[in-house]
Design an enzyme around this catalytic site. Structure first.
Site, PDB file in Angstrom:
ATOM      1  N   SER A  44       0.796  -1.219   0.000  1.00 30.59           N
ATOM      2  CA  SER A  44       0.000   0.000   0.000  1.00 30.59           C
ATOM      3  C   SER A  44       0.830   1.271   0.000  1.00 30.59           C
ATOM      4  CB  SER A  44      -0.956  -0.003   1.185  1.00 30.59           C
ATOM      5  OG  SER A  44      -0.265  -0.236   2.387  1.00 30.59           O
TER       6      SER A  44
ATOM      7  N   LYS B 131     -11.533   0.622  -1.955  1.00 29.54           N
ATOM      8  CA  LYS B 131     -10.515   1.157  -2.847  1.00 29.54           C
ATOM      9  C   LYS B 131     -11.028   1.184  -4.281  1.00 29.54           C
ATOM     10  CE  LYS B 131      -7.310   1.073   0.686  1.00 29.54           C
ATOM     11  NZ  LYS B 131      -6.795   0.178   1.719  1.00 29.54           N
TER      12      LYS B 131
ATOM     13  N   HIS C  36      -5.219  -3.477  -2.890  1.00 24.78           N
ATOM     14  CA  HIS C  36      -4.824  -2.624  -4.014  1.00 24.78           C
ATOM     15  C   HIS C  36      -4.707  -3.380  -5.334  1.00 24.78           C
ATOM     16  CE1 HIS C  36      -4.119   0.563  -1.139  1.00 24.78           C
ATOM     17  NE2 HIS C  36      -3.570  -0.351  -0.377  1.00 24.78           N
TER      18      HIS C  36
HETATM   19  C1  LIG Z   1      -6.810  -0.118   3.072  1.00 21.28           C
HETATM   20  C2  LIG Z   1      -6.211  -1.441   3.364  1.00 21.28           C
HETATM   21  C3  LIG Z   1      -6.840  -2.328   4.236  1.00 21.28           C
HETATM   22  C4  LIG Z   1      -8.050  -1.959   5.043  1.00 21.28           C
HETATM   23  O1  LIG Z   1      -9.187  -1.882   4.271  1.00 21.28           O
HETATM   24  P1  LIG Z   1     -10.421  -0.993   4.763  1.00 21.28           P
HETATM   25  O2  LIG Z   1     -11.565  -1.541   4.031  1.00 21.28           O
HETATM   26  O3  LIG Z   1     -10.083   0.415   4.399  1.00 21.28           O
HETATM   27  O4  LIG Z   1     -10.521  -1.181   6.244  1.00 21.28           O
HETATM   28  C5  LIG Z   1      -6.290  -3.590   4.391  1.00 21.28           C
HETATM   29  N1  LIG Z   1      -5.164  -3.927   3.743  1.00 21.28           N
HETATM   30  C6  LIG Z   1      -4.514  -3.084   2.926  1.00 21.28           C
HETATM   31  C7  LIG Z   1      -3.286  -3.529   2.249  1.00 21.28           C
HETATM   32  C8  LIG Z   1      -5.015  -1.799   2.725  1.00 21.28           C
HETATM   33  O5  LIG Z   1      -4.358  -0.952   1.952  1.00 21.28           O
END
Ligand SMILES: *Cc1c(COP(=O)(O)O)cnc(C)c1O
Length: 412
Positions: A189, A252, A217
Site C-alpha cells: 500500500s 478502494k 490494491h
Molecule cells: C486499506 C487497506 C486495508 C483496510 O481496508 P479498509 O476496508 O479500508 O478497512 C487492508 N489492507 C490493505 C493492504 C489496505 O491498503
C-alpha cells in the site's frame, strides 16, 4: 502509593512530542469526498491521494444503485447472524466470488476487520503466522492479536520467507502440531510493488503453509485474461488451491466501503462460525451492498476504466523519469516518491497543496523510520493534463527544497 498523572497532562505531553517529531497528523476536511476534484477550506484541489483507482466513487450508475438500495432501509439493523443478512448481501457475495474466481465470498464491514477476523479465526496459540515486514497495519494487528507465534521476513525476500517457514516447521515438530499461515499484501500500500506471489505459493506448498493474500490494491485493477479484475493473485496465475485465502476491500477500486474474504465454501462457512469481527458487528448497510454490486458490474462490463488507469500510470512514470523525479519500482496506481525525512515530506506536501494538489505525506509509524514519502495515487478519473500539471509542480517543489535527482543519498 503514587497517584496517576492527570489524563490531560499525559495527552498534552504525548501530542507535543508528536508535533516536535513532525509526526503530527491533521485531518483535512473536504467539502466533497471523492476526487479528483475536491475542495479544502473553500480552495479547489486535485486529489492524488485517494484509492478510488477506477473513479467508481462518482460513477452515476453506482450512486443511483446506492440510492435505490437505501429503499431497503438505512441500516441492516442487526449483525449478519441475527437478522442483518439480506438478499442484497448474498448477491454481492456471489458477484465477488465470480469476479475473483473463488467458490464463495463473505462480506465484512471493513478490510481492517476482515484481516483481523480472518487471521484470528485461522490461527491461534500453538500455530505460526508469517508476515512480510511491510504488511498493512491490519495484517500486523491480526498477527499480534491471534496469539500464534508471529514470524516476520524482510520485504518480499523469498530466502528470508523460507527461513521463517523452516523455523515454523521446527516449531511444529517440537510442539507436535500447529498450522502455518503466510499473510502478505499482494500490492504494497505504501510502495506500490507486487509480492512475488508465484514463488511464495510454491514455498507454501513445500512447507505445508496456507497463503493469505490481501488484495486491497489489486482487486478491480489487475488480474488474468479470464479474471481481469480479480487482483494480483490471479495476475500471478494463482487459483483457489494456491492462494486459498483471498481478502479484498471494497473501499478502494470499488470506490465504496466494506471488504470480503473469498475462497472455498468451507472457508466461508468457517469464518461465519469463528471470525469474531464478522459475528459481533452490525451488518453492512444494504445501500452499501447495492452500490458495491453496481461497482462490480462496471468492473466487469467496462474495461475502459482499467485501461485509462494504465495510461495514466504509464504517463506518470514516463514524464517523472524525464523530469528526473526519483520513481520507486512500482507498476501500479501507487507511485510513491521517497524523500526520507519527515520534515521535507510535510513541507513538499504543503507546497503542493498551495499549488492545488492533495497528496499523502506518509510518515512513520505507517512506514519505517527514515522512509517518509509522498504517496501519489493515480486514478482513471484523472485527466492527462492533471497528471502533467502535478508533475511540473512536483519538479518545481523538489528543486525549491534542494531535492533533485543529483542530490546523493536522498533516494537510496
Ligand atoms: C486499506 C487497506 C486495508 C483496510 O481496508 P479498509 O476496508 O479500508 O478497512 C487492508 N489492507 C490493505 C493492504 C489496505 O491498503
Amino acid at each position: 502509593m503514587t497517584s496517576t498523572a492527570p489524563l490531560a497532562e499525559v495527552l498534552r505531553q504525548r501530542l507535543a512530542e508528536r508535533r516536535e517529531r513532525n509526526l503530527y497528523r491533521e485531518l483535512k476536511t473536504l467539502a466533497a469526498a471523492p476526487g479528483p476534484q475536491a475542495e479544502v477550506d473553500g480552495v479547489p484541489l486535485v486529489t492524488f491521494s485517494s484509492n478510488d483507482y477506477l473513479g467508481l466513487a462518482t460513477h452515476p450508475a453506482v450512486i443511483a444503485a446506492q440510492q435505490a438500495g437505501a429503499e431497503l432501509g438505512a441500516g441492516a439493523t442487526a449483525s449478519h447472524l441475527v437478522n442483518g443478512h439480506l438478499e442484497v448481501h448474498e448477491q454481492l457475495q456471489d458477484r465477488i466470488a465470480g469476479l475473483t474466481g473463488r467458490e464463495a465470498a463473505l462480506v465484512f464491514s471493513s478490510g481492517y476487520l476482515a484481516n483481523v477476523g480472518t487471521i484470528c479465526a485461522l490461527v491461534g496459540r500453538g500455530d505460526n503466522i508469517i508476515s512480510d515486514r511491510l504488511n498493512h497495519a491490519s495484517l500486523i494487528d491480526g498477527a499480534r492479536l491471534c496469539r500464534a507465534e508471529s514470524l516476520r521476513f524482510a520485504h518480499s525476500d523469498l530466502a528470508a520467507l523460507e527461513r521463517q517457514l523452516q523455523r515454523a516447521q521446527r516449531n511444529r515438530k517440537e510442539r507436535g502440531g500447529g498450522n502455518i499461515l503466510v499473510a502478505v499484501d499482494g500490492v504494497y500500500s505504501m510502495d506500490g510493488d507486487c509480492a512475488p506471489l508465484r514463488e511464495m505459493a510454491q514455498l507454501c506448498r513445500e512447507y505445508g503453509a496456507w497463503l493469505m493474500v490481501d488484495e486491497a490494491h489489486g482487486f478491480g485493477v489487475m488480474g488474468s485474461a479470464e479474471l481481469p479484475a480479480a487482483g494480483s493473485a490471479a495476475a500471478a496465475g494463482l487459483g483457489q488451491d494456491e492462494a486459498p485465502v483471498l481478502m479484498g476491500t471494497l473501499g478502494k477500486a470499488a470506490g465504496n466501503a466494506g471488504a470480503f474474504v473469498a475462497g472455498s465454501r468451507e472457508l466461508v462457512d468457517y469464518l461465519v462460525q469463528f471470525a469474531r469481527p464478522y459475528i459481533y458487528t452490525t451488518g453492512m448497510p444494504p445501500a452499501i451492498a447495492a452500490g458495491n454490486i453496481a461497482a462490480l458490474d462496471i468492473m466487469q462490463s467496462e474495461p475502459g476504466h482499467r485501461e485509462r488507469l494504465r495510461q495514466r500510470i504509464g504517463q506518470f512514470r514516463r514524464r517523472a523519469a524525464e523530469l528526473g523525479l526519483p520513481l520507486m519500482p512500482s507498476a501500479t496506481a501507487i507511485q510513491p516518491l521517497l524523500l526520507g525525512d519527515e520534515e521535507t515530506v510535510v513541507r513538499v506536501a504543503g507546497r503542493l497543496q498551495e499549488r492545488g494538489f492533495l497528496v499523502g505525506a506518509i510518515r512513520p509509524p505507517t512506514v519505517p523510520a527514515g522512509t517518509a514519502r509522498l504517496r501519489i495515487t493515480l486514478s482513471a478519473a484523472h485527466s492527462e493534463k492533471q497528471v502533467e500539471d502535478l508533475l511540473l509542480v512536483l519538479a518545481g517543489a523538489l528543486v525549491e527544497y534542494g531535492i533533485n535527482g543529483e542530490s546523493p543519498g536522498v533516494w537510496s
